[in-house]
Design a protein around this motif. Structure first.
Motif, PDB file in Angstrom:
ATOM      1  N   ARG A 113       0.832  -1.206   0.000  1.00 33.93           N
ATOM      2  CA  ARG A 113       0.000   0.000   0.000  1.00 33.93           C
ATOM      3  C   ARG A 113       0.864   1.253   0.000  1.00 33.93           C
ATOM      4  NH1 ARG A 113      -1.949   3.920   3.280  1.00 33.93           N
ATOM      5  NH2 ARG A 113      -0.531   3.218   4.917  1.00 33.93           N
ATOM      6  N   ARG A 114       1.867   1.283   0.872  1.00 31.25           N
ATOM      7  CA  ARG A 114       2.725   2.459   0.959  1.00 31.25           C
ATOM      8  C   ARG A 114       3.505   2.676  -0.333  1.00 31.25           C
ATOM      9  NH1 ARG A 114       5.497   1.549   6.939  1.00 31.25           N
ATOM     10  NH2 ARG A 114       3.555   1.448   8.158  1.00 31.25           N
ATOM     11  N   GLU A 115       4.055   1.570  -0.885  1.00 34.20           N
ATOM     12  CA  GLU A 115       4.868   1.710  -2.089  1.00 34.20           C
ATOM     13  C   GLU A 115       4.042   2.195  -3.274  1.00 34.20           C
ATOM     14  OE1 GLU A 115       8.184  -0.656  -4.760  1.00 34.20           O
ATOM     15  OE2 GLU A 115       7.306  -1.631  -3.010  1.00 34.20           O
ATOM     16  N   LEU A 116       2.826   1.655  -3.420  1.00 31.27           N
ATOM     17  CA  LEU A 116       2.010   2.041  -4.564  1.00 31.27           C
ATOM     18  C   LEU A 116       1.485   3.473  -4.416  1.00 31.27           C
ATOM     19  CD1 LEU A 116       0.054  -1.202  -5.501  1.00 31.27           C
ATOM     20  CD2 LEU A 116       2.266  -0.359  -6.297  1.00 31.27           C
ATOM     21  N   LEU A 117       1.099   3.872  -3.218  1.00 28.85           N
ATOM     22  CA  LEU A 117       0.657   5.258  -3.030  1.00 28.85           C
ATOM     23  C   LEU A 117       1.804   6.234  -3.285  1.00 28.85           C
ATOM     24  CD1 LEU A 117      -1.730   5.053   0.062  1.00 28.85           C
ATOM     25  CD2 LEU A 117      -2.345   5.316  -2.343  1.00 28.85           C
ATOM     26  N   ASP A 118       3.020   5.846  -2.897  1.00 24.97           N
ATOM     27  CA  ASP A 118       4.184   6.691  -3.204  1.00 24.97           C
ATOM     28  C   ASP A 118       4.425   6.740  -4.710  1.00 24.97           C
ATOM     29  OD1 ASP A 118       4.610   7.305  -0.561  1.00 24.97           O
ATOM     30  OD2 ASP A 118       6.213   5.839  -0.259  1.00 24.97           O
ATOM     31  N   LEU A 119       4.216   5.617  -5.391  1.00 26.88           N
ATOM     32  CA  LEU A 119       4.344   5.585  -6.852  1.00 26.88           C
ATOM     33  C   LEU A 119       3.342   6.532  -7.494  1.00 26.88           C
ATOM     34  CD1 LEU A 119       5.305   4.347  -9.575  1.00 26.88           C
ATOM     35  CD2 LEU A 119       3.583   2.552  -9.221  1.00 26.88           C
ATOM     36  N   TYR A 120       2.090   6.492  -7.058  1.00 26.12           N
ATOM     37  CA  TYR A 120       1.066   7.347  -7.650  1.00 26.12           C
ATOM     38  C   TYR A 120       1.366   8.828  -7.370  1.00 26.12           C
ATOM     39  CZ  TYR A 120      -1.305   2.821  -7.694  1.00 26.12           C
ATOM     40  OH  TYR A 120      -1.606   1.495  -7.877  1.00 26.12           O
ATOM     41  N   ARG A 121       1.892   9.106  -6.192  1.00 25.16           N
ATOM     42  CA  ARG A 121       2.295  10.483  -5.871  1.00 25.16           C
ATOM     43  C   ARG A 121       3.395  10.962  -6.824  1.00 25.16           C
ATOM     44  NH1 ARG A 121       1.887  13.996  -1.579  1.00 25.16           N
ATOM     45  NH2 ARG A 121       3.668  15.375  -1.212  1.00 25.16           N
ATOM     46  N   ALA A 122       4.315  10.044  -7.169  1.00 23.55           N
ATOM     47  CA  ALA A 122       5.396  10.404  -8.092  1.00 23.55           C
ATOM     48  C   ALA A 122       4.858  10.751  -9.474  1.00 23.55           C
ATOM     49  CB  ALA A 122       6.405   9.256  -8.178  1.00 23.55           C
ATOM     50  N   TYR A 123       3.694  10.219  -9.824  1.00 19.47           N
ATOM     51  CA  TYR A 123       3.048  10.552 -11.098  1.00 19.47           C
ATOM     52  C   TYR A 123       2.185  11.812 -10.991  1.00 19.47           C
ATOM     53  CZ  TYR A 123       4.094   6.348 -13.912  1.00 19.47           C
ATOM     54  OH  TYR A 123       4.704   5.384 -14.664  1.00 19.47           O
ATOM     55  N   GLY A 124       2.072  12.373  -9.791  1.00 23.87           N
ATOM     56  CA  GLY A 124       1.272  13.574  -9.604  1.00 23.87           C
ATOM     57  C   GLY A 124      -0.147  13.331  -9.151  1.00 23.87           C
ATOM     58  N   PHE A 125      -0.460  12.119  -8.665  1.00 27.58           N
ATOM     59  CA  PHE A 125      -1.809  11.815  -8.184  1.00 27.58           C
ATOM     60  C   PHE A 125      -1.920  12.207  -6.717  1.00 27.58           C
ATOM     61  CE2 PHE A 125      -1.614   9.504 -12.042  1.00 27.58           C
ATOM     62  CZ  PHE A 125      -2.917   9.291 -12.468  1.00 27.58           C
ATOM     63  N   GLU A 126      -3.011  12.881  -6.375  1.00 30.17           N
ATOM     64  CA  GLU A 126      -3.251  13.344  -5.010  1.00 30.17           C
ATOM     65  C   GLU A 126      -4.123  12.335  -4.273  1.00 30.17           C
ATOM     66  OE1 GLU A 126      -3.827  17.947  -5.045  1.00 30.17           O
ATOM     67  OE2 GLU A 126      -4.655  17.159  -6.921  1.00 30.17           O
ATOM     68  N   LEU A 127      -3.774  12.073  -3.015  1.00 27.36           N
ATOM     69  CA  LEU A 127      -4.470  11.074  -2.220  1.00 27.36           C
ATOM     70  C   LEU A 127      -5.744  11.648  -1.608  1.00 27.36           C
ATOM     71  CD1 LEU A 127      -4.434   8.220  -0.905  1.00 27.36           C
ATOM     72  CD2 LEU A 127      -3.149   9.248   0.988  1.00 27.36           C
ATOM     73  N   VAL A 128      -6.857  10.911  -1.731  1.00 29.68           N
ATOM     74  CA  VAL A 128      -8.114  11.259  -1.069  1.00 29.68           C
ATOM     75  C   VAL A 128      -8.603  10.039  -0.299  1.00 29.68           C
ATOM     76  CG1 VAL A 128      -8.815  13.058  -2.693  1.00 29.68           C
ATOM     77  CG2 VAL A 128      -9.423  10.681  -3.155  1.00 29.68           C
TER      78      VAL A 128
END
Length: 388
Positions: A26-41
């Protein structure tokens, strides 16, 4: 009397080593999505039912658990899919102009398991891109989905593609199909060509060229060469030609991946998806690891219709098909209140070490850690040494 430790059917506990790996994924994939510019909700677990079921077919309604809100008296739904909630956030709360990239992770519950080997509780993680109608957004989402499974250690992922624009164009071009669209989709998904011909016999106003296209569509599956054959045998409707061009562009943008095409596989996505659909498969999992695609207009019921594309996957299912989770190495330390011992423990843990301090009379029985070192007092100082 039923044992109190039994769980309902198709629900399961996740034990220490596996739970830790799921959390690390979970942590690794959310960090990956953040690196693409995706904001967490993080939307709530429960919402009013009409919000959760917006723009969705009966399949989601059957999977959604329902209850009555004791404050308002209205019917609530325990979410079975997070995607509609993300669309609500984009349309109603953020209400931005231009492209919005959102990611999420949370539990969902299905009233019934999706299949014989499926769980009812999923840990759904995904990414959604709003505000761009071009195939470029689909390419970004598919690349991110593929990188997600690669980061998890999945080898040999295979991508299945379809484009709902083809089936939608055929159905919308012939008024005789207006009232039987769901039946058409079911026949296509099961590749029931005789059933499709029988349907045509019941519809005297159905144009012969439409029936011909619907009966040939189930045979259009295989490798990327299917697109050339489809362009030759399907009607030259503008929307079909655009769908073919989008699929070709998408495949050319990712030459390093293996693709398969199935232009009849609309499945349960007809009432939901509007363009490119994709699934990612890999050896070791009995069905798709990732599902996604374009679903323009999902925010319509929230007052703002926007282009949208995205994907989701179940972290628990993803983890279950990987090799057994490796145990983390840990240090055993004695119990004590000596300031020097306390300082040594603080220093080791601060450097990232796992230190398990033995309570008086405790014996270690650990599932997540392997204790390979111990903290001992030697020559007037606390030191770490290997356990032989």
């Amino acid at each position: 009397m039923m044992s109190t430790w039994l769980l309902p059917e198709s629900l399961a506990d996740v034990l220490p080593a596996e739970a830790r790996r799921i959390e690390e994924l979970r942590r690794e994939l959310l960090d990956l999505y953040r690196a693409y510019g995706f904001e967490l909700v993080a939307p709530p677990l429960v919402e009013y039912l009409d919000s959760l079921l917006s723009d969705k077919g009966s399949d989601l309604a059957l999977r959604t658990c329902k209850l009555v809100d004791q404050l308002s008296g209205r019917t609530l739904g325990l979410r079975a899919d997070i995607t509609p909630q993300i669309a609500r956030i984009d349309a109603h709360l953020l209400n931005r102009e231009g492209v919005t990239r959102l990611c999420y992770c949370g539990s969902v519950l299905h009233a019934r398991p999706a299949g014989l080997l499926s769980d009812r509780e999923l840990l759904q993680i995904g990414a959604e891109l709003f505000g761009h109608a071009g195939v470029e957004a689909d390419i970004e989402i598919i690349q991110l989905a593929l990188e997600s499974v690669q980061r998890a250690g999945v080898v040999g992922a295979r991508l299945d593609l379809n484009h709902l624009g083809i089936v939608r164009a055929l159905i919308d071009s012939d008024l005789a199909l207006a009232d039987v669209a769901d039946e058409v989709i079911e026949l296509l998904s099961t590749k029931d060509v005789p059933g499709m011909r029988q349907l045509g016999g019941r519809l005297p106003d159905l144009r012969p060229e439409t029936l011909q296209a619907l009966t040939v569509l189930p045979s259009l599956y295989g490798g990327v060469e299917v697109l050339a054959e489809a362009s030759r045998v399907l009607p030259a409707l503008p929307r079909i030609q655009q769908a073919m061009a989008d699929l070709q562009t998408l495949i050319q943008a990712m030459p390093e991946y293996e693709f398969s095409i199935d232009l009849a596989d609309a499945g349960s996505g007809y009432g939901y998806h509007s363009g490119v659909m994709f699934s990612i498969y890999a050896q070791g999992w009995h069905d798709a690891l990732v599902k996604g695609g374009r679903y323009d207009g999902i925010g319509r019921s929230f007052g703002r219709e926007r282009p949208a594309t995205g994907f989701s996957l179940d972290l628990r299912k993803l983890s279950s098909g990987l090799p057994p989770a490796r145990l983390a190495k840990a240090i055993r330390a004695p119990w004590g209140t000596d300031p020097a011992l306390t300082e040594a423990l603080r220093g080791l843990r601060g450097s990232g070490e796992i230190v398990v301090q033995s309570l008086p009379g405790e014996t270690h029985d650990l599932d997540e850690f392997t204790v390979d070192r111990e903290l001992v007092f030697v020559d007037g100082a606390w030191r770490v040494r290997a356990i032989n």
